[in-house]
Design a protein around this motif. Structure first.
Motif, mmCIF file in Angstrom:
data_model
loop_
_atom_site.group_PDB
_atom_site.id
_atom_site.type_symbol
_atom_site.label_atom_id
_atom_site.label_comp_id
_atom_site.label_asym_id
_atom_site.label_seq_id
_atom_site.Cartn_x
_atom_site.Cartn_y
_atom_site.Cartn_z
ATOM 1 N N ALA A 27 0.797 -1.369 0.190
ATOM 2 C CA ALA A 27 0.018 0.420 -0.297
ATOM 3 C C ALA A 27 0.467 1.411 0.309
ATOM 4 O O ALA A 27 0.378 2.545 -0.915
ATOM 5 C CB ALA A 27 -1.305 0.092 1.576
ATOM 6 N N LEU A 28 1.860 1.091 0.618
ATOM 7 C CA LEU A 28 2.581 2.174 0.751
ATOM 8 C C LEU A 28 3.265 2.701 -0.841
ATOM 9 O O LEU A 28 3.871 3.954 -0.184
ATOM 10 C CB LEU A 28 4.244 1.780 1.553
ATOM 11 N N SER A 29 3.741 2.154 -1.436
ATOM 12 C CA SER A 29 4.282 2.051 -3.219
ATOM 13 C C SER A 29 3.088 2.005 -4.280
ATOM 14 O O SER A 29 4.129 1.900 -5.229
ATOM 15 C CB SER A 29 5.639 1.941 -3.268
ATOM 16 N N PHE A 30 2.522 1.226 -3.790
ATOM 17 C CA PHE A 30 0.880 0.538 -5.144
ATOM 18 C C PHE A 30 0.989 1.520 -6.040
ATOM 19 O O PHE A 30 1.070 2.717 -5.947
ATOM 20 C CB PHE A 30 -0.654 0.479 -4.751
ATOM 21 N N ASN A 31 0.978 1.433 -7.600
ATOM 22 C CA ASN A 31 1.162 1.549 -8.876
ATOM 23 C C ASN A 31 -0.139 1.599 -9.481
ATOM 24 O O ASN A 31 -0.598 0.164 -9.506
ATOM 25 C CB ASN A 31 2.078 1.613 -9.417
ATOM 26 N N PRO A 32 -1.192 2.357 -9.650
ATOM 27 C CA PRO A 32 -2.524 2.188 -9.806
ATOM 28 C C PRO A 32 -2.149 1.673 -11.440
ATOM 29 O O PRO A 32 -3.470 1.042 -12.259
ATOM 30 C CB PRO A 32 -2.891 3.417 -9.777
ATOM 31 N N GLU A 33 -1.420 1.330 -11.952
ATOM 32 C CA GLU A 33 -1.073 0.732 -13.339
ATOM 33 C C GLU A 33 -1.185 -0.060 -13.418
ATOM 34 O O GLU A 33 -1.573 -0.713 -14.653
ATOM 35 C CB GLU A 33 -0.220 2.247 -14.313
ATOM 36 N N LYS A 34 -0.847 -1.048 -12.743
ATOM 37 C CA LYS A 34 -0.838 -2.347 -12.891
ATOM 38 C C LYS A 34 -1.571 -2.581 -12.431
ATOM 39 O O LYS A 34 -1.742 -3.936 -12.154
ATOM 40 C CB LYS A 34 0.474 -2.466 -11.458
ATOM 41 N N LEU A 35 -3.257 -2.266 -12.265
ATOM 42 C CA LEU A 35 -4.375 -2.492 -11.763
ATOM 43 C C LEU A 35 -5.169 -3.313 -13.355
ATOM 44 O O LEU A 35 -4.436 -3.453 -14.281
ATOM 45 C CB LEU A 35 -5.545 -1.258 -11.496
ATOM 46 N N ARG A 36 -5.749 -4.481 -13.380
ATOM 47 C CA ARG A 36 -6.496 -5.060 -14.060
ATOM 48 C C ARG A 36 -8.016 -5.349 -13.829
ATOM 49 O O ARG A 36 -8.458 -5.217 -12.686
ATOM 50 C CB ARG A 36 -5.916 -7.088 -13.314
ATOM 51 N N PHE A 37 -8.355 -4.834 -15.285
ATOM 52 C CA PHE A 37 -10.062 -4.607 -14.838
ATOM 53 C C PHE A 37 -10.584 -5.841 -14.854
ATOM 54 O O PHE A 37 -10.798 -6.404 -15.942
ATOM 55 C CB PHE A 37 -10.281 -3.682 -15.290
ATOM 56 N N LYS A 38 -11.853 -6.106 -13.592
ATOM 57 C CA LYS A 38 -12.540 -7.709 -14.473
ATOM 58 C C LYS A 38 -13.788 -6.648 -14.822
ATOM 59 O O LYS A 38 -14.413 -7.265 -16.467
ATOM 60 C CB LYS A 38 -13.027 -8.101 -13.405
ATOM 61 N N THR A 39 -14.252 -5.834 -14.736
ATOM 62 C CA THR A 39 -15.002 -4.257 -14.948
ATOM 63 C C THR A 39 -14.765 -3.339 -14.647
ATOM 64 O O THR A 39 -13.949 -2.928 -14.288
ATOM 65 C CB THR A 39 -16.820 -4.973 -14.732
#
Length: 265
Positions: A27-39
Motif C-alpha cells: 500500500a505504501l508504493s502501489f502503482n494504480p497502472e498495475k490494476l487489472r480490470f474485471k469490469t
C-alpha cells in the motif's frame, strides 16, 4: 471434529497475518497502472494475487486434503467437498484509494456447511475468528451481536454490488424505506468488514445482494456464532449461493419482515 478445527486457528492466524503484512507494505508504493480490470468498477491487482498465493501455500500445509475456491483462482478449480473459501483482499477499490476498510478473509466449508471462518481487518490490525459451535472471537474477547430488537433504534449497514443486475429500483426502494425506519445506514465497501461489525455488535444488521461466497463466507459464521441470524431476503438459505444476504442481531425478525415486503424476488 470442531474441536480439532479450533486448534487450527492458531496455525491459520500467522498465515493470514503474512498476507496482511504484504498488503500493508504494498500500500505504501502501489502503482494504480498495475490494476487489472474485471469490469469498469471491479478491480484486481498483483496485490490480490500475491496475497492469495501466500494464503493458498500456507493453508495447503496445515490441511493438505482440502481444495480451494478463491477469488483470483490461483489454485485452480476444486472438485473436493471440503474447501477453503478465500478472498485475499476484500475491498480492493478501498485499497486503491487508501480508504480504511479492507480485509483478508477465509472460511473452511464442507458441502453446504461453513465450519470455520477467519477475517483480518487491516485498519484495526485485528483477527476475528469462529469455529462452528465454539463462538466468535477477537483474541480472547467473545463477540456478541446487538441485543436491540426495535428497528427504529438500529444502525444498519448496506453495500452496493458491482452490478445491480437490473434490481436497482427494488434495491434503492428498500434502502429508502429502511432509512426512514432506523437510526441510519452505513456502507464500507467491504462485505467482510461489514459482517465483522455485525458480529461485534457495532451495527445491528447488514444486507446486500449479488455477491460472491468468498466475500461473505467467514462473516456468515462469525455472525451466527456471535448469536445472530443470517439468511437471504426471504428468510431462506440462498445466502450460501451469495445471491442475497441479510445478517442481523436480535432485530432480525422485524427487519426480515420489512425486507420481504419490499424486495421483489
Amino acid at each position: 471434529m470442531y474441536q480439532d478445527l479450533t486448534r487450527l486457528i492458531a496455525e491459520i492466524i500467522p498465515i493470514v497475518r503474512r498476507a496482511a503484512e504484504f498488503i500493508r507494505a504494498e500500500a505504501l508504493s502501489f502503482n494504480p497502472e498495475k490494476l487489472r480490470f474485471k469490469t469498469f468498477n471491479n478491480f484486481a491487482s498483483y496485490v490480490d494475487q500475491t496475497s492469495e498465493e501466500i494464503l493458498v501455500e500456507g493453508l495447503s500445509v496445515i490441511l493438505p486434503g482440502a481444495g480451494f475456491v478463491t477469488e483470483e483462482n490461483t489454485a485452480g478449480m476444486s472438485d473436493s467437498s471440503l474447501n477453503w473459501i478465500i478472498d485475499p483482499l476484500d475491498g480492493t477499490t478501498n485499497f486503491l484509494h487508501g480508504y480504511p476498510a479492507t480485509a483478508v478473509t477465509l472460511a473452511l466449508k464442507e458441502d453446504q456447511e461453513i465450519l470455520l471462518g477467519v477475517t483480518y481487518l487491516l485498519h484495526e490490525d485485528a483477527v476475528y475468528h469462529a469455529v462452528k459451535g465454539n463462538g466468535a472471537w477477537c483474541g480472547d474477547k467473545k463477540l456478541h451481536v446487538s441485543d436491540t430488537t426495535e428497528l427504529e433504534k438500529t444502525l444498519i449497514i448496506s453495500g452496493f454490488p458491482y452490478s445491480l443486475a437490473g434490481k436497482d429500483e427494488d434495491y434503492f426502494r428498500l434502502i429508502r424505506q429502511l432509512l426512514s425506519h432506523c437510526h441510519g445506514i452505513r456502507s464500507s465497501g467491504a462485505s467482510a468488514v461489514d459482517l465483522v461489525h455485525v458480529a461485534a455488535g457495532r451495527a445491528d444488521a447488514y444486507f446486500e445482494f449479488n455477491l460472491y461466497l468468498w466475500d461473505i463466507a467467514a462473516g456468515i459464521l462469525l455472525v451466527e456464532e456471535a448469536g445472530g441470524t443470517v439468511s437471504d431476503f426471504n428468510g431462506g438459505n440462498r445466502h450460501l449461493e451469495a445471491y442475497e444476504i441479510l445478517a442481523a442481531g436480535k432485530v432480525y425478525p422485524s427487519l426480515l419482515g420489512e425486507v420481504k415486503a419490499l424486495w421483489n424476488r
